[in-house]
Each structure stands twice: as C-alpha cells, then as structure tokens.
Design a protein around this motif. Structure first.
Motif, PDB file in Angstrom:
ATOM      1  N   LYS A 160      -1.113   2.211  -6.769  1.00 50.16           N
ATOM      2  CA  LYS A 160      -1.084   0.752  -6.909  1.00 50.16           C
ATOM      3  C   LYS A 160       0.267   0.214  -6.447  1.00 50.16           C
ATOM      4  O   LYS A 160       1.284   0.896  -6.589  1.00 50.16           O
ATOM      5  N   ASP A 169       0.862  -1.185   0.000  1.00 53.44           N
ATOM      6  CA  ASP A 169       0.000   0.000   0.000  1.00 53.44           C
ATOM      7  C   ASP A 169       0.902   1.242   0.000  1.00 53.44           C
ATOM      8  O   ASP A 169       1.200   1.797   1.062  1.00 53.44           O
ATOM      9  N   THR A 204       3.990   0.583  -8.389  1.00 54.70           N
ATOM     10  CA  THR A 204       3.688   1.347  -9.605  1.00 54.70           C
ATOM     11  C   THR A 204       3.905   2.840  -9.357  1.00 54.70           C
ATOM     12  O   THR A 204       3.316   3.394  -8.421  1.00 54.70           O
ATOM     13  N   ASP A 250      -7.321   5.575  -7.958  1.00 55.19           N
ATOM     14  CA  ASP A 250      -7.161   4.214  -8.512  1.00 55.19           C
ATOM     15  C   ASP A 250      -5.749   3.970  -9.018  1.00 55.19           C
ATOM     16  O   ASP A 250      -5.373   2.823  -9.316  1.00 55.19           O
ATOM     17  N   MET A 251      -4.990   5.043  -9.166  1.00 53.44           N
ATOM     18  CA  MET A 251      -3.621   4.878  -9.674  1.00 53.44           C
ATOM     19  C   MET A 251      -2.598   4.718  -8.555  1.00 53.44           C
ATOM     20  O   MET A 251      -1.402   4.657  -8.813  1.00 53.44           O
TER      21      MET A 251
END
Ligand code: SF4
Length: 993
Positions: A482, A129, A485, A479-480
């Motif tokens: 991740k 997270d 990422t 939502d990005m």
C-alpha cells in the motif's frame, strides 16, 4: 612485527613501511575486519601519516581475532591495492541527458543533488505504487539494513545475491537439519577422523578452513575430496574422487542405499532426534503423505502454529501407537523405524500409517551403487567402500566426551556422543537445478549417522539451529502493498506451505523476480538473476526504479550476459527505457556502472563502519556467538559515501516509521547511531557486546552510546563462549534452547527434530495433486510441483539436460572462484592481477586431443545457447567429461579502469555467455507455447549455473587470437581515480605516491 620480519629477512621485497620515503613517519596500527572476500578475517592495517592524511603501507592478520588467528591470505594482504585501485569511483554521477545507457557519458553531481533526485523519485513511487521500486544487492554484508529499508519502503521487490549463489545449500540443509555450512555451521575437524568434502574448491570460510585442514591432516585425519576438478583444498586431499557435475545426488542416494542395506545407522539417534519413526499417512486424500498427529492440541509440547509436535510413533515394546513426545521417547519405549510385515500400522480410526524411515528404505532400494556408477562415473565398488568408510568413522571410531547435557524432554545424558565423520559442501552441489534435493540427501545421510551437532561431525554456529521451518515467513499478502505503508513482514523468509507463497489470488507471482511463487516456492534468498529480464518483459509488471548495490549484473553476475546488457538498454514504444531508472552503487567502475542513470560512489571496507551481527550474518564459532565490525581506518576517497549511510539518509528523508521519531523528526544521525540504538526487541540490537548504558552487559541490554568505541578497543570483535554443556546437540539441548530464546536468537525454545522426511515439501505436492482445499498451482506448473516437491530426497538429471541434445553437447562446463580473487572485484588489483590476468578453459588431455585442440591453443566452446572463444589448457586434474575455468577474470574492455586491450578483456573470457537464463517449460502440461521459466532449481530458484552442456572445437588459424565476444570499450567515467602506475612505482620503492 614487521621490523622483526624485515630484519630476519633482509632480502624481502620493497612493499615495506621501512622503505617508504619519510623515515621519520610513525607507523600506527589499526584493527578492523577484512572484506577482500566474505570470510571476514580480523586484520591489522599499518598506516603512516602522509601529506593528505593516513596512508596504508601494510596489512596483516590479527593474531587476536578468533576467526583467522593471525592468518591472512594473498587477497587480504593485497587489500592495499584495492584501496589504491585505479577503478575507484569518487563522486556521484548522473547520466548526461540524451546519452544512451552503456555509453558511459556522465556528469558529476553533488550528493545533495543525488539525494534530492532520488528521494523525490522514491517518495513518488512510495506514495503511489511501492512495488515499482526494486532493491537488489550483491555481496552485501548488511542485509538486516537493506532488507529493513525495502520493508519500510513497502516493496516486496528486494533480495541479496543468495539466489544465484548458494541458496540450495542454505535451504536444503535448513529445511532438513535447521542449519547449514559456512557461517551457519561446519565440520568439526578438531575431533573428526574422516573428512569428506563435496563440490568445494575455494570457500567462503577460506582461512579458517585452511587452518583447520592443516591441523586435521597433521593429527592423522583422512581427507577425501569428491569434485569434478581437483583444485583448491582438494590439492591436499588424501584421495580425489572425480565425479560428473550435477550427479552428487546420485552418489549420495547410493551411499544411503548402502548404509540402509547394511544397517549402518545410528538407531538411537534416529529414534529420539529425528522424524524417522514418526508415522506418515498412507491413505489417499488431503492427509496423504503427511504425518499423523494427535488432534488433541494439549498433547505433547505445544507447536508454534507451523511445527506441531504431537505426531505419533509405533512403540514396539508395548505394541501401541503413542504420541511421539514425550510418551514415544519415555524410558523403555522403542519406536519402530520400519513397517510391520503387513506393510503398515493402523490408527484407531482405521488410517493406515507407516514410519517415515520405512518410506526412505523403500526410496533408496533401487539406488544401487551400479545405478549411481552409470550416472556419476564413480565405480560401484568405490561407492560401496566409501559407504563402509563413512560408517566406520561415524560408528566404529566413535567416542564419548565427558560432557553431560540435558535434552529438551529432560533426559540427562552423562556424556556427549562424538561421531568423527565430517562433511563440507558448497556451490558444487548447490548451483544445479537439482541442488536442493541433492543437499537434502546429504543432510539425511549425515542424520542417519548421527553426525548433527555432534563432536567430530557437523556443528551449528549461533544463532543456528533454526526451527524446521524457520519462524520467518516471507511477506506474502498482495493487499498489504500500500502507498506509504511498510510491509507487515520482511520480504524474504522461509515458506512452510502453499498458503505462505507470495502470489495473487490467481496464482501469479507477486514479486518481480517470481520468488516465492509456484515457479520457485522456497526461494528463501530471492531470485536476483531474474530481475532485469522480468522487469523488461513486464512480467508480472513493469517497475520504475531498480537500485543495484555491488552487483555486476551487466557482466559476470548474469547468465546470458549479452542479452542482459541488451535488456538494460531496451526501450518501449514511447522511447522510454523498459527499466526507467537504474541506480548503481559501487566503489569501482564495473561493467554495470556504464548502464546506470545515477551512480553512487561507495567506500572501500577500509573507509567505513560495518556490522556482521547476530541479526544478520555473524561470524560465530562452534563454541558461541561472535559478531564483529569494521571501523574506518582511512578517510573516504573523494566524495565516496558508505552505502549504509546513503540508506539511512534516504530512509530518514522518506520518513520511514522505523527511522522517524514520534514527533516526525529524524531518529538516527547516521549509520553508527542506527546500529547503536536500533532494537529488534527490547535489549536486542545489532551488536551483542558491550551493551547497557555503561557497556557492562553482553548479549542483551540497553543501547550503549560508546559501543563502537568498545568494539574498536577490542579487535573489532565480540566472542561469547557458551558453557561447555551448550556446545553440542543444540537442536535438542534444553540449556541451549532456553538460553538462545532468552537472548533473542530464537522465538521459541522447542526442539528441532531433523527432517528425514519433509512434510513441508509434501504439503506443496498435495496441493499440486489437487488433494488439498487451499491454494493450488496453475495447471502448467502442477506436474513440476508434483515431481520435485518430493518429501524424500531423490536424484534427477539437471533440467537443462531435457532441453539440450546431449550427444551434440557432451561436456559439462563449470566455473570456480580462484583463491587469489573474489568474484569480479580483483582484476583491478595491481598485485592480484599478477597471479591471474586471464583465464583458460581447463580440459583433460584426452578430451582436448579428441577435439583437436592443442595445449595453449584457441578454441570455440559452444552451448545450445551461445559460444565463446578462449584459450585452452590441458589438465589431468579434471574428469574427462568436464571442462572448467576461473570465474569473473574475463572483463569488458576498459571496465575496472583496465587499459583497453588488457589481457582480462582480450584473453580472458566469461563462461556466462554460454548459459541460458531461461528454459522452455515442458509442453503438454498446459503451458502456453514458448513459455519459459528461469533456469533455476524448481524448488528454491537457485540459478543453475553449473548445468550448462558444451562442446569444443579448435579455432581456425586465420581467426583472431582474441577472446569472443568482445564489447565496446568502456571509457573512464568522470572522477575515476586512475594512477595505478604511480602507486606501483611507490611500492616498488621508486617514487612518492
Ligand atoms: S580469507 Fe578473505 S577475509 Fe580472510 S584475509 Fe583472505 S580475503 Fe580477507
């Protein structure tokens, strides 16, 4: 240099290379860049070879440096004592198992262990997270790297210190004129006749400002300082106009009233270069208050998706509504600034519209000098006269420079219009909860008189001006976030509409500091001052690791310091700290170090490489871009490691894509390699000088492996002088706009029209009014957004006023940065401590006598939130309703390796204890009972440091002659350098260091 100085002045003090005990040692001189404050002057460091390597003997200004031209200040020359500071950390430290945070019990560890610990922990967070890692930095000079690190990590929880410094100044100006004061632009004192300084004492542009002021005064310029306190630059002002804190906006609105009432305006400038003539929709609905525009996207120069240019004006010559560009500025056109007698124009589809300027005229109508007198304490007649003086300087004393230029629409201007009226403003305007709109009102005032990027007025510095709104959207897609990422946008940026806020679908904040949420939508610099409190509350979520760099959050960088210290120690039901892991990277043993779980010892500015680059915070001049570097002139002390190297190492170990080769290997050997080889786009890297494989290209070119050497051989600075026809009017200067785009400073080459009226702010207001279909604020914040997101500047009382009984707390309290010290850094500096070892509360004699406190006496200062006991000094250089003190001289006992019982801890004090970091949300707005919001500007999130209201009373005779509150003595951490007495003895010529 030093020899001749010495021989001419044989009685000089002994801090002199000739007095060092080895007469055969050779002095060598190395150039680098000062960092005793954020001005970044060029310096020459005089070194001799000692037993263990080079040692500093003397620092002076570099005469060949464009910024300071050899000038150095007390802080700069005292850099030697920062180098030899007893508070230097020298090795990585880990909090001892079982010890409490704040107790300062550490065990030294190796860098390898520190990296292992950290990379293992961060790798886990990144893989699960990423938002549970937060990186916040203080007076960081390398946000291009720290921001990139956070982005590559994949956490939105990143910011530097701008949110609690001066984001209102930056955002208020950038959202209005595309640039701001300090490194982004400033007053052209070389050609000005009248200089008005608001809310500035000592500045981030210190030496250049002092030099320019001296020349300005010698050339006969008139200098007016408007400030509650007469200190710093104001000492040489021709006139000091005292003003009550937080009321500058009212003064500026009254000046706008007078300029509009008397038609003291630069009409031609307003019509061609601002949105003043553009037509605003009056009809209720989703277009209300926005600019009307031609729906045909083919009309007018293309916008960039956020900044359409196909708006409309009413042409008084033809009596028709035209596209603003290019028809509205064609020869013979005369765009209307005012409404017709019937109150509006009508578009073909029946929509009622009015020029933006007409709305401004309406807005300022009631802002009379008499209205402002009651708020500011400045006589109405003085305000009227000041408006006349401004108009006289800008319009009557105007002249033209024989510099032809071509504007964005192809019109050739045979000369450049000078407007010899310059302003400068900083934190005094910014650090209030009404600061954004106050700065907007200043920007609009400057625009009405045509002083933007004009000779003698305000001038930009490359890469500014930016678009309004700048083409940097902050990361805003939950939502990005991740695992493993990188974010698809940088964590910080400039929102242009509610759709760009960093919020969840339910409107709740996405970031730990609540920046870019409905609470503070335009928080372009983040909100570092909220991080610890929010993280401990788990609002909006709990985090795992907080990494702080150069930020003294456990002392002078927090409002309500004692509560923040308690928060850092707070545990949950399971006995785990609410912020489970705290990493502190600093060069010195600050108060915050005691609370760290892991301490990473940074270097001083004399021991490391740094860049002040065009991708970040360059030191540009009016006549062209300037970037600069620091190069190490000394070996790092002990095991100190530059934070930049730490980040590159961690980024490589964590295999961030930007730091990893296609084959999975390490891309950069270290920081210097990263600076040389990283490219933001082909040919555009951090440093613009000596690019290309052979170092023969500038501004744009392939990486040059010898670029650092080239900077080191050239005074650590690269200055590109633009041709003269690109020196002015750069919001609209065709040559400059094309050039800047080509060199990667701008994404597009379209002009930057000044925002007299802000449709960006209106888009937020419409959402709050429920008139648009997109995102809407939560109920309890609707009224707040409706009120403060006004498209026209206005003055409102600081928000704290509504939460406080103003009769019980009648005085304003503010702080200032002393000329001799920079934030908390310099109380460890043996030379600078001799200037300020403690601070007083400065109070007008009439105010102090009314409270019964003697000059030099001890007094209690109380706010609705807390109290401090301090010593008080009478001063007539402060308006009677204001009390003030120097910032960050008071220290926690034992911190910064000061001897327990030192003046800094026992006589010095912090005003921060009086400042609440949160304010109640108004009830009756749907806010849950007891709901609070950050004590900050509701638009930008700028901390409202200067809004606090206080009262004073004498301390009782039996009370201790000691400042209050006191904290437990901080004990020296393992490896802290110590030894200042020895160094002082040496510089007094008495012993070897
Ligand atoms: S003004 Fe700042 S950067 Fe310049 S010499 Fe002084 S301390 Fe150094």
């Amino acid at each position: 240099m030093f020899k001749s100085l010495f021989s001419e002045s044989p009685g000089l003090p002994l801090q002199d290379p000739l007095s060092e005990p080895n007469p055969t040692a050779q002095t060598t001189v190395k150039c680098t860049t000062c960092y005793m404050c954020a001005c970044r002057c060029g310096i020459r460091v005089h070194l001799v070879e000692g037993d263990k390597g080079p040692e500093v003997r003397y620092i002076d200004g570099n005469p060949d440096h464009p910024l300071n031209q050899g000038v150095i200040c007390a802080k700069g020359s005292a850099g030697i004592m920062k180098q030899y500071s007893p508070a230097r950390l020298t090795q990585p430290l880990l909090r001892k198992p079982g010890s409490e945070r704040g107790a300062g019990e550490f065990e030294p560890i190796s860098w390898e262990r520190a990296f292992d610990l950290l990379s293992e922990r961060l790798a886990h967070i990144r893989a699960t997270d990423p938002k549970k890692f937060a990186l916040f930095t203080g007076r960081d000079q390398m946000q291009a790297l720290t921001g990139l690190f956070a982005r590559q990590f994949g956490t939105p929880n990143y910011a530097a210190h701008g949110g609690f410094c001066s984001v209102n100044m930056a955002a208020g100006m950038i959202y209005s004129v595309g640039g701001s004061f300090w490194e982004f632009g400033g007053p052209d004192l070389e050609r000005s006749k009248l200089f008005v300084m608001l809310g500035t004492a000592e500045d981030h542009h210190s030496n250049p400002m002092k030099t320019a002021l001296s020349k300005f005064k010698r050339a006969g310029g008139r200098f007016i300082s408007i400030n509650p306190v007469r200190t710093g630059y104001s000492a040489i002002a021709d006139e000091w106009i005292p003003i009550k804190p937080g009321t500058d906006g009212a003064l500026l609105m009254a000046l706008l009233h007078e300029l509009v009432r008397t038609d003291t305006l630069d009409h031609a400038f307003l019509k061609r270069f601002t949105n003043a003539p553009q037509l605003v929709v009056l009809d209720e609905g989703e277009r209300e208050g926005l600019f009307a525009f031609d729906p045909d996207p083919a009309k007018g120069p293309p916008g960039d998706g956020r900044n359409p240019h196909n708006k409309l004006v009413f042409d008084r010559t033809s009596g028709r509504i035209l596209n603003a560009y290019p028809e509205g500025i064609a020869e013979g056109c005369d765009p209307a600034l005012d409404a017709p007698p019937e109150g509006h124009y009508t578009l073909a589809d029946g929509t009622r519209v009015v020029p933006a300027f007409a709305l401004l005229r309406q807005r300022v109508l009631s802002c009379t000098p008499e209205w402002a007198q009651a708020i500011t304490g400045i006589a109405a007649d003085r305000i009227r006269l000041l408006a006349q003086e401004l108009g006289h300087a800008a319009l009557t004393q105007a002249f033209e420079l024989p510099i032809p230029w071509t504007d964005a629409w192809g019109k050739k201007h045979p000369t450049t219009q000078a407007r010899p009226l310059a302003f400068h403003a900083m934190r005094g305007l910014a650090a209030h909860s009404n600061g954004f709109q106050t700065v907007r009102s200043l920007a609009v005032l400057m625009s009405l008189l045509g002083t933007i990027d004009a000779p003698g007025g305000f001038r930009h510095k490359a890469p500014y001006p930016r678009h309004i709104v700048p083409n940097y959207r902050a990361f805003n897609d939950p939502d990005m976030v991740k695992p493993n990422t990188p974010l698809n946008a940088a964590p910080l940026g400039f929102p242009a509409s509610p759709e760009e806020l960093a919020i969840h679908a339910d409107g709740s904040p996405m970031r730990i500091d609540h920046a870019f949420s409905w609470e503070h939508p335009l928080s372009a610099h983040g909100m570092m001052h909220n991080v610890i409190t929010n993280a401990v509350k788990g609002d909006p979520y709990r985090i795992d690791t907080l990494m702080l760099f150069m930020a003294n959050m456990a002392w002078n960088s927090s409002m309500n310091t004692m509560a923040v210290r308690e928060s850092l120690n707070r545990k949950d039901d399971k006995g785990e700290y609410m912020i489970p892991f705290l990493v502190v990277c600093d060069a010195f043993q600050s108060e915050t170090v005691a609370f760290a779980d892991l301490v990473l010892p940074d270097t001083t500015y004399l021991e490391r490489h740094d860049t002040m680059s065009m991708l970040d915070r360059p030191i540009s001049e009016f006549d062209g871009p300037v970037d600069s570097v620091r190069v190490p002139v000394l070996q790092p002390l002990g095991e100190c490691k530059p934070f930049q190297e730490v980040l590159v190492e961690l980024a490589s170990r964590l295999k961030f894509p930007a730091f990893t080769t296609a084959e999975g290997g390490r891309k950069f050997k270290g920081y210097t390699d990263f600076i040389v080889n990283f490219e933001a786009q082909p040919g555009i890297g951090f440093l613009m000088g000596w690019r290309g494989e052979n170092g023969d290209q500038h501004l744009r070119g392939a990486p040059n492996p010898k670029q650092w050497e080239a900077y080191a051989q050239n005074n650590c600075v690269f200055h590109y002088t633009l041709p003269e026809n690109m020196h002015y009017m750069r919001n609209w200067n065709r040559g400059y706009l094309d050039f800047a785009k080509d060199k990667g400073w701008r994404q597009r080459n379209d002009p930057v029209q000044l925002a007299i009226y802000s449709d960006t702010l209106q888009s937020f207001r419409l959402a709050a009014q429920g008139k648009t279909k997109g995102r809407q604020p939560p109920e309890h914040l609707r009224e707040r957004i409706k009120t403060y997101f006004d498209p026209l500047p206005f003055w409102y009382a600081p928000l704290e006023d509504a939460a406080v009984d103003l009769k019980a707390f009648p005085l304003n309290a503010i702080t200032q940065r002393p000329m001799a010290m920079y934030h908390s850094w310099d109380s460890q500096n043996a030379w600078l401590r001799q200037i300020h070892s403690h601070n007083y509360l400065h109070v007008h004699p009439s105010t102090a006598q009314a409270a019964g406190v003697a000059d030099g006496g001890w007094a209690w200062v109380e706010s609705h939130w807390g109290q401090v006991r301090c010593m008080l000094r009478y001063s007539e250089a402060v308006e009677p309703g204001t009390v003030w003190t120097w910032n960050a001289i008071g220290k926690g006992d034992g911190a910064w390796h000061l001897a327990p019982g030192s003046d800094e801890a026992h006589k010095g004090f912090l005003l921060n204890h009086l400042i609440s970091e949160e304010l109640p949300l108004p009830q009756g707005t749907g806010a849950p009972a007891g709901a609070k919001v950050s004590n900050s500007d509701p638009i930008t999130g700028q901390a409202g440091w200067y809004d606090v209201r206080v009262r004073i009373r004498p301390a009782e005779p039996e009370e201790a002659a000691q400042s209050f509150p006191q904290v437990d003595t901080m004990r020296p951490v393992p490896g802290v350098r110590g030894g200042v007495a020895q160094v002082m003895r040496f510089f007094a010529g008495k012993s070897k260091p």
